[in-house]
Design a protein around this motif. Structure first.
Motif, mmCIF file in Angstrom:
data_model
loop_
_atom_site.group_PDB
_atom_site.id
_atom_site.type_symbol
_atom_site.label_atom_id
_atom_site.label_comp_id
_atom_site.label_asym_id
_atom_site.label_seq_id
_atom_site.Cartn_x
_atom_site.Cartn_y
_atom_site.Cartn_z
ATOM 1 N N ALA A 46 0.814 -1.211 0.000
ATOM 2 C CA ALA A 46 0.000 0.000 0.000
ATOM 3 C C ALA A 46 0.844 1.255 0.000
ATOM 4 N N THR A 47 2.147 1.109 -0.003
ATOM 5 C CA THR A 47 2.996 2.292 -0.066
ATOM 6 C C THR A 47 3.561 2.506 -1.466
ATOM 7 N N ALA A 48 3.163 1.648 -2.391
ATOM 8 C CA ALA A 48 3.654 1.798 -3.759
ATOM 9 C C ALA A 48 3.224 3.144 -4.322
ATOM 10 N N THR A 49 4.000 3.691 -5.240
ATOM 11 C CA THR A 49 3.691 4.983 -5.823
ATOM 12 C C THR A 49 3.572 4.868 -7.329
ATOM 13 N N THR A 50 2.983 5.882 -7.946
ATOM 14 C CA THR A 50 2.829 5.895 -9.395
ATOM 15 C C THR A 50 3.872 6.777 -10.057
ATOM 16 N N SER A 51 4.733 7.411 -9.286
ATOM 17 C CA SER A 51 5.710 8.325 -9.842
ATOM 18 C C SER A 51 6.944 8.349 -8.973
ATOM 19 N N ALA A 52 8.089 8.622 -9.593
ATOM 20 C CA ALA A 52 9.314 8.775 -8.828
ATOM 21 C C ALA A 52 9.320 10.091 -8.063
ATOM 22 N N GLU A 53 8.490 11.035 -8.503
ATOM 23 C CA GLU A 53 8.415 12.334 -7.851
ATOM 24 C C GLU A 53 7.383 12.304 -6.733
ATOM 25 N N PRO A 54 7.631 13.012 -5.630
ATOM 26 C CA PRO A 54 6.626 13.091 -4.574
ATOM 27 C C PRO A 54 5.435 13.942 -5.003
ATOM 28 N N ALA A 55 4.308 13.704 -4.388
ATOM 29 C CA ALA A 55 3.135 14.523 -4.665
ATOM 30 C C ALA A 55 3.402 15.970 -4.278
ATOM 31 N N SER A 56 2.783 16.885 -5.011
ATOM 32 C CA SER A 56 2.960 18.306 -4.754
ATOM 33 C C SER A 56 1.693 19.034 -5.176
ATOM 34 N N GLY A 190 -28.116 7.870 -18.468
ATOM 35 C CA GLY A 190 -26.934 8.643 -18.818
ATOM 36 C C GLY A 190 -25.671 8.012 -18.263
ATOM 37 N N PRO A 191 -24.585 8.771 -18.204
ATOM 38 C CA PRO A 191 -23.323 8.243 -17.703
ATOM 39 C C PRO A 191 -23.419 7.872 -16.223
ATOM 40 N N TRP A 192 -22.494 7.042 -15.775
ATOM 41 C CA TRP A 192 -22.424 6.689 -14.370
ATOM 42 C C TRP A 192 -22.178 7.940 -13.541
ATOM 43 N N GLN A 193 -22.810 7.968 -12.360
ATOM 44 C CA GLN A 193 -22.664 9.096 -11.447
ATOM 45 C C GLN A 193 -22.597 8.578 -10.012
ATOM 46 N N VAL A 194 -21.733 9.197 -9.212
ATOM 47 C CA VAL A 194 -21.642 8.872 -7.788
ATOM 48 C C VAL A 194 -22.760 9.625 -7.079
ATOM 49 N N THR A 195 -23.654 8.890 -6.382
ATOM 50 C CA THR A 195 -24.835 9.523 -5.813
ATOM 51 C C THR A 195 -24.818 9.619 -4.299
ATOM 52 N N SER A 196 -24.099 8.739 -3.611
ATOM 53 C CA SER A 196 -24.053 8.818 -2.150
ATOM 54 C C SER A 196 -22.851 8.040 -1.631
ATOM 55 N N VAL A 197 -22.545 8.273 -0.346
ATOM 56 C CA VAL A 197 -21.392 7.599 0.278
ATOM 57 C C VAL A 197 -21.654 7.475 1.766
ATOM 58 N N ASN A 198 -21.233 6.340 2.331
ATOM 59 C CA ASN A 198 -21.213 6.200 3.779
ATOM 60 C C ASN A 198 -20.043 5.332 4.179
ATOM 61 N N GLY A 199 -19.641 5.436 5.430
ATOM 62 C CA GLY A 199 -18.483 4.690 5.884
ATOM 63 C C GLY A 199 -17.899 5.285 7.137
ATOM 64 N N ASP A 200 -16.653 4.914 7.436
ATOM 65 C CA ASP A 200 -16.052 5.388 8.675
ATOM 66 C C ASP A 200 -14.559 5.106 8.665
ATOM 67 N N LYS A 201 -13.885 5.514 9.731
ATOM 68 C CA LYS A 201 -12.464 5.203 9.906
ATOM 69 C C LYS A 201 -12.288 3.706 10.142
ATOM 70 N N VAL A 202 -11.154 3.171 9.737
ATOM 71 C CA VAL A 202 -10.761 1.794 10.040
ATOM 72 C C VAL A 202 -9.303 1.806 10.496
ATOM 73 N N GLN A 203 -8.853 0.666 10.983
ATOM 74 C CA GLN A 203 -7.502 0.563 11.514
ATOM 75 C C GLN A 203 -6.441 0.448 10.424
ATOM 76 N N SER A 204 -6.822 -0.128 9.282
ATOM 77 C CA SER A 204 -5.852 -0.316 8.195
ATOM 78 C C SER A 204 -6.600 -0.661 6.922
ATOM 79 N N CYS A 205 -5.872 -0.694 5.816
ATOM 80 C CA CYS A 205 -6.415 -1.140 4.529
ATOM 81 C C CYS A 205 -5.630 -2.364 4.074
ATOM 82 N N PRO A 206 -6.158 -3.147 3.116
ATOM 83 C CA PRO A 206 -5.444 -4.330 2.646
ATOM 84 C C PRO A 206 -4.070 -3.970 2.101
ATOM 85 N N ALA A 207 -3.097 -4.813 2.388
ATOM 86 C CA ALA A 207 -1.738 -4.575 1.891
ATOM 87 C C ALA A 207 -1.662 -4.935 0.424
#
Length: 207
Positions: A46-56, A190-207
């Motif tokens: 989960a720490t992999a990056t898409t660029s050699a440059e850091p986000a800015s 029509g095109p796909w659209q994001v209509t709602s969201v729910n959720g919460d904090k968790v301890q971690s995400c899958p590696a």
């Protein structure tokens, strides 16, 4: 069962994601996909990056990575996931620039979600900071059907942090380092659209 995101937490689906509700100044094995690529890349952490440059501020997507619990199938799954990825990219850009309007997300979301995005960025402007850093989105496309779907996403944003809007000086790390959210999408007419969201904090995400 994850509780719905309320106005307090909610500048939370966005602000859980934005880390604006306090911090951040910024199912199975997951395969790692390269955003914009056509094939699966080697599995990565989960720490992999898409660029050699850091986000800015000028390149907020440099360390944004999408991963999938299973490869989205051609048709509705791919279309819905693409919409969600475009939405996430727009949010990441907005958090880093305090500019929602130029991100193009208005066409991708309901009016309520767009208003939440505007409110989240207004809060950042008032606080005098922008937010950027590495993001890893682990997406489960399995519940997308022909016209509607709920897409579960675990977001690893533990290394995102606030930066002073004038000097770009690093500030607080994100205090919502991992969040798990269910995004509802539809495209009845029509095109796909994001209509709602729910959720919460968790301890971690899958590696």
């Amino acid at each position: 069962m994850r509780r719905p995101i309320t106005a307090a937490v909610a500048l939370a689906a966005l602000a859980l994601l934005a880390g604006a509700c306090g911090g951040g100044g910024s199912k199975g094995t997951s395969d790692t996909f390269v955003p914009g690529g056509d094939s699966v890349a080697t599995s990565g952490s989960a720490t992999a990056t898409t660029s050699a440059e850091p986000a800015s501020r000028s390149n907020p997507l440099a360390q944004r990575l999408f991963k999938y619990t299973s490869e989205p199938k051609a048709g509705p799954q791919k279309a819905a996931v693409q919409t969600l990825e475009d939405y996430f990219d727009g949010l990441v850009k907005a958090f880093a620039t305090n500019d929602v309007g130029s991100t193009g997300i208005r066409r991708l979301v309901s009016a309520d979600l767009y208003k939440q995005a505007q409110d989240t960025i207004a809060s950042q402007v008032q606080g005098g900071y922008v937010l950027y850093g590495p993001y890893v989105f682990t997406i489960d496309p399995s519940e997308v059907q022909a016209n509607v779907g709920v897409v579960n996403v675990c977001i690893d944003q533990h290394a995102t942090r606030r930066h002073d809007v004038r000097t770009d000086k690093p500030g607080k790390l994100n205090d919502t380092p991992y969040v798990q959210l269910d995004y509802t999408l539809s495209h009845a007419a029509g095109p796909w659209q994001v209509t709602s969201v729910n959720g919460d904090k968790v301890q971690s995400c899958p590696a």
